[in-house]
Motif scaffolding. Structure first.
Motif, PDB file in Angstrom:
ATOM      1  N   LEU A 256      42.618  38.933  47.367  1.00 45.85           N
ATOM      2  CA  LEU A 256      42.543  39.848  48.113  1.00 45.85           C
ATOM      3  C   LEU A 256      41.309  40.676  48.449  1.00 45.85           C
ATOM      4  CD1 LEU A 256      45.781  41.736  47.381  1.00 45.85           C
ATOM      5  CD2 LEU A 256      45.429  40.042  49.233  1.00 45.85           C
ATOM      6  N   MET A 257      40.333  40.576  47.560  1.00 49.75           N
ATOM      7  CA  MET A 257      38.905  41.143  47.291  1.00 49.75           C
ATOM      8  C   MET A 257      37.983  40.211  47.190  1.00 49.75           C
ATOM      9  SD  MET A 257      40.000  44.414  44.786  1.00 49.75           S
ATOM     10  CE  MET A 257      38.563  45.096  45.242  1.00 49.75           C
ATOM     11  N   ARG A 258      36.859  40.276  48.060  1.00 50.32           N
ATOM     12  CA  ARG A 258      35.837  39.432  47.813  1.00 50.32           C
ATOM     13  C   ARG A 258      34.261  40.235  47.917  1.00 50.32           C
ATOM     14  NH1 ARG A 258      38.547  36.114  51.130  1.00 50.32           N
ATOM     15  NH2 ARG A 258      37.146  36.215  52.651  1.00 50.32           N
ATOM     16  N   SER A 259      33.617  40.205  46.912  1.00 51.68           N
ATOM     17  CA  SER A 259      32.443  41.020  47.251  1.00 51.68           C
ATOM     18  C   SER A 259      31.324  40.597  48.292  1.00 51.68           C
ATOM     19  CB  SER A 259      31.469  40.850  45.863  1.00 51.68           C
ATOM     20  OG  SER A 259      30.129  41.349  46.269  1.00 51.68           O
ATOM     21  N   PRO A 260      30.823  41.333  49.103  1.00 54.99           N
ATOM     22  CA  PRO A 260      30.296  41.041  50.352  1.00 54.99           C
ATOM     23  C   PRO A 260      28.635  40.520  49.693  1.00 54.99           C
ATOM     24  CG  PRO A 260      30.179  43.618  49.726  1.00 54.99           C
ATOM     25  CD  PRO A 260      31.212  42.974  48.841  1.00 54.99           C
ATOM     26  N   GLU A 261      28.269  40.731  48.397  1.00 56.24           N
ATOM     27  CA  GLU A 261      27.457  39.840  47.971  1.00 56.24           C
ATOM     28  C   GLU A 261      27.891  38.440  47.430  1.00 56.24           C
ATOM     29  OE1 GLU A 261      25.188  42.227  44.848  1.00 56.24           O
ATOM     30  OE2 GLU A 261      25.856  44.138  45.297  1.00 56.24           O
ATOM     31  N   ASP A 262      27.144  37.463  47.829  1.00 57.69           N
ATOM     32  CA  ASP A 262      27.688  36.371  47.507  1.00 57.69           C
ATOM     33  C   ASP A 262      26.804  35.834  46.303  1.00 57.69           C
ATOM     34  OD1 ASP A 262      28.380  33.593  47.270  1.00 57.69           O
ATOM     35  OD2 ASP A 262      27.117  32.821  48.895  1.00 57.69           O
ATOM     36  N   SER A 263      27.197  36.434  45.178  1.00 53.83           N
ATOM     37  CA  SER A 263      26.595  36.457  43.673  1.00 53.83           C
ATOM     38  C   SER A 263      27.471  36.107  42.644  1.00 53.83           C
ATOM     39  CB  SER A 263      25.976  37.664  43.468  1.00 53.83           C
ATOM     40  OG  SER A 263      25.691  37.758  42.032  1.00 53.83           O
ATOM     41  N   THR A 264      27.218  34.950  41.889  1.00 50.56           N
ATOM     42  CA  THR A 264      28.363  34.520  40.886  1.00 50.56           C
ATOM     43  C   THR A 264      28.394  35.599  39.922  1.00 50.56           C
ATOM     44  OG1 THR A 264      27.645  32.509  41.249  1.00 50.56           O
ATOM     45  CG2 THR A 264      29.046  32.602  39.115  1.00 50.56           C
ATOM     46  N   LEU A 265      27.263  36.566  39.474  1.00 53.14           N
ATOM     47  CA  LEU A 265      27.252  37.585  38.468  1.00 53.14           C
ATOM     48  C   LEU A 265      28.021  38.610  38.870  1.00 53.14           C
ATOM     49  CD1 LEU A 265      25.660  38.013  35.603  1.00 53.14           C
ATOM     50  CD2 LEU A 265      23.882  38.867  37.036  1.00 53.14           C
ATOM     51  N   THR A 266      27.838  39.000  40.176  1.00 52.36           N
ATOM     52  CA  THR A 266      28.702  40.174  40.511  1.00 52.36           C
ATOM     53  C   THR A 266      29.948  40.100  40.759  1.00 52.36           C
ATOM     54  OG1 THR A 266      26.838  40.607  42.013  1.00 52.36           O
ATOM     55  CG2 THR A 266      29.014  41.732  42.764  1.00 52.36           C
ATOM     56  N   THR A 267      30.327  38.520  41.028  1.00 53.24           N
ATOM     57  CA  THR A 267      31.882  38.381  40.992  1.00 53.24           C
ATOM     58  C   THR A 267      32.493  38.210  39.782  1.00 53.24           C
ATOM     59  OG1 THR A 267      31.558  36.590  42.732  1.00 53.24           O
ATOM     60  CG2 THR A 267      33.380  36.416  41.536  1.00 53.24           C
ATOM     61  N   LEU A 268      31.726  37.762  38.864  1.00 48.75           N
ATOM     62  CA  LEU A 268      32.310  37.938  37.285  1.00 48.75           C
ATOM     63  C   LEU A 268      32.330  39.163  36.636  1.00 48.75           C
ATOM     64  CD1 LEU A 268      30.318  34.867  35.762  1.00 48.75           C
ATOM     65  CD2 LEU A 268      32.687  34.935  36.010  1.00 48.75           C
ATOM     66  N   HIS A 269      31.288  39.910  37.073  1.00 44.64           N
ATOM     67  CA  HIS A 269      31.476  41.483  36.599  1.00 44.64           C
ATOM     68  C   HIS A 269      32.292  42.291  37.210  1.00 44.64           C
ATOM     69  CE1 HIS A 269      29.869  45.538  36.837  1.00 44.64           C
ATOM     70  NE2 HIS A 269      29.774  45.364  35.475  1.00 44.64           N
ATOM     71  N   ASP A 270      32.733  41.992  38.469  1.00 43.42           N
ATOM     72  CA  ASP A 270      33.940  42.757  39.231  1.00 43.42           C
ATOM     73  C   ASP A 270      35.262  42.383  38.859  1.00 43.42           C
ATOM     74  OD1 ASP A 270      31.894  44.170  40.278  1.00 43.42           O
ATOM     75  OD2 ASP A 270      31.793  43.374  42.200  1.00 43.42           O
ATOM     76  N   MET A 271      35.502  41.021  38.364  1.00 42.15           N
ATOM     77  CA  MET A 271      36.659  40.430  38.183  1.00 42.15           C
ATOM     78  C   MET A 271      37.846  41.715  37.446  1.00 42.15           C
ATOM     79  SD  MET A 271      36.403  36.604  37.187  1.00 42.15           S
ATOM     80  CE  MET A 271      38.005  36.346  37.067  1.00 42.15           C
TER      81      MET A 271
END
Length: 289
Positions: A256-271
């Protein structure tokens, strides 16, 4: 005594939250505005702007056309056209990968019909299924369901006669959310939800989540509300399906949520924050919606 005061304060906050949510919902969440999807267009033969009624001069790229409703206007006029796009079903080629608000307005429904149909089917025969939403169905069968909705719309047959494995239907619903060009929890609101999740005080966190919910576009809000009511029902059958709010948060957070930043690091941090937001929405759906 101090404990009772804190308890009363929490109840008062939640009561206030319920009242504000009801008022705001009534005020803001039934006006499904949609902006036009204008693209530069070359018109054959004489054409007039449907906004200013003046002639469109030139041989090529004389103006713009809304690819969702077909409105033709000058490029300069497009900046002044109100957000009153009424998508034409003839122009909407797909159900999946289509903007949520566009699909809702094209079908004249409160929520995407694929969400309603899938949830009805899941609640009719799958609430007690072990690992519901966690267990995956066969990818090719999920793709078949996707193609059925794209081809047949609300007439798509996803009954047990065709797809006896309920995990195919849950997989198709999750795929619908993942395929949205703008997620249910929009890119604009994403960082605000993440910041809300980081608040340590539970009452203040709930207030912050509520405030961000009110920023969602109406169709997104209504879709999220309906889904959370459904997921709450899933947790009420936890003794059979082994799916509590935390488990569902793990599944639906990145769905339901995807970071506007296309960054693997951000995605992992936000999980973990994605998981927590969905968990809060499920556990407090009666207060937040």
């Amino acid at each position: 005594m101090r404990k009772n005061v804190r308890c009363f304060g929490s109840l008062s906050k939640i009561s206030s939250l319920v009242r504000r949510a009801a008022l705001t919902h009534n005020d803001n969440h039934f006006n499904y505005e949609k902006t036009h999807n204008f693209k530069v267009h070359t018109f054959r033969g004489p054409h007039w702007c449907e906004y200013c009624a003046n002639f469109m001069w030139g041989l090529i790229a004389q103006g713009v056309r809304c690819s969702d409703c077909g409105l033709n206007v000058h490029k300069q006029c497009s900046k002044h056209v109100p957000n009153d796009c009424q998508p034409d079903l003839k122009r909407i080629k797909k159900v999946y990968c289509c903007d949520l608000t566009t699909l809702v307005k094209a079908h004249n429904t409160q929520r995407p019909m694929v969400v309603d149909i899938c949830i009805r089917e899941i609640e009719a025969r799958g609430l007690k299924s072990e690992g519901l939403y966690r267990v995956s169905g066969f990818t090719e069968h999920i793709e078949d369901v996707k193609m059925a909705f794209d081809r047949d719309g609300e007439k798509a047959d996803i009954s047990a006669n065709i797809y006896p494995d309920i995990n195919i239907i849950t997989g198709a619903l999750k795929l619908y959310f993942r395929d949205l060009p703008i997620p249910v929890i929009t890119y604009d609101t994403y960082p605000k939800f993440i910041e809300a999740a980081k608040i340590s005080n539970a009452d203040e966190r709930l207030e912050a989540v509520h405030d961000v919910l009110m920023l969602l576009p109406p169709a997104h809000y209504e879709t999220l509300r309906y889904l959370m009511i459904h997921l709450k029902k899933v947790t009420m059958n936890e003794k059979d399906n082994f799916m509590n709010a935390e488990n569902l948060g793990i599944v639906f957070g990145p769905t339901l949520m995807r970071s506007p930043e296309d960054s693997t690091l951000t995605t992992l941090h936000d999980m973990r924050y994605q998981k927590l937001i969905v968990q809060i929405l499920i556990e407090n759906e009666d207060v937040l919606f």
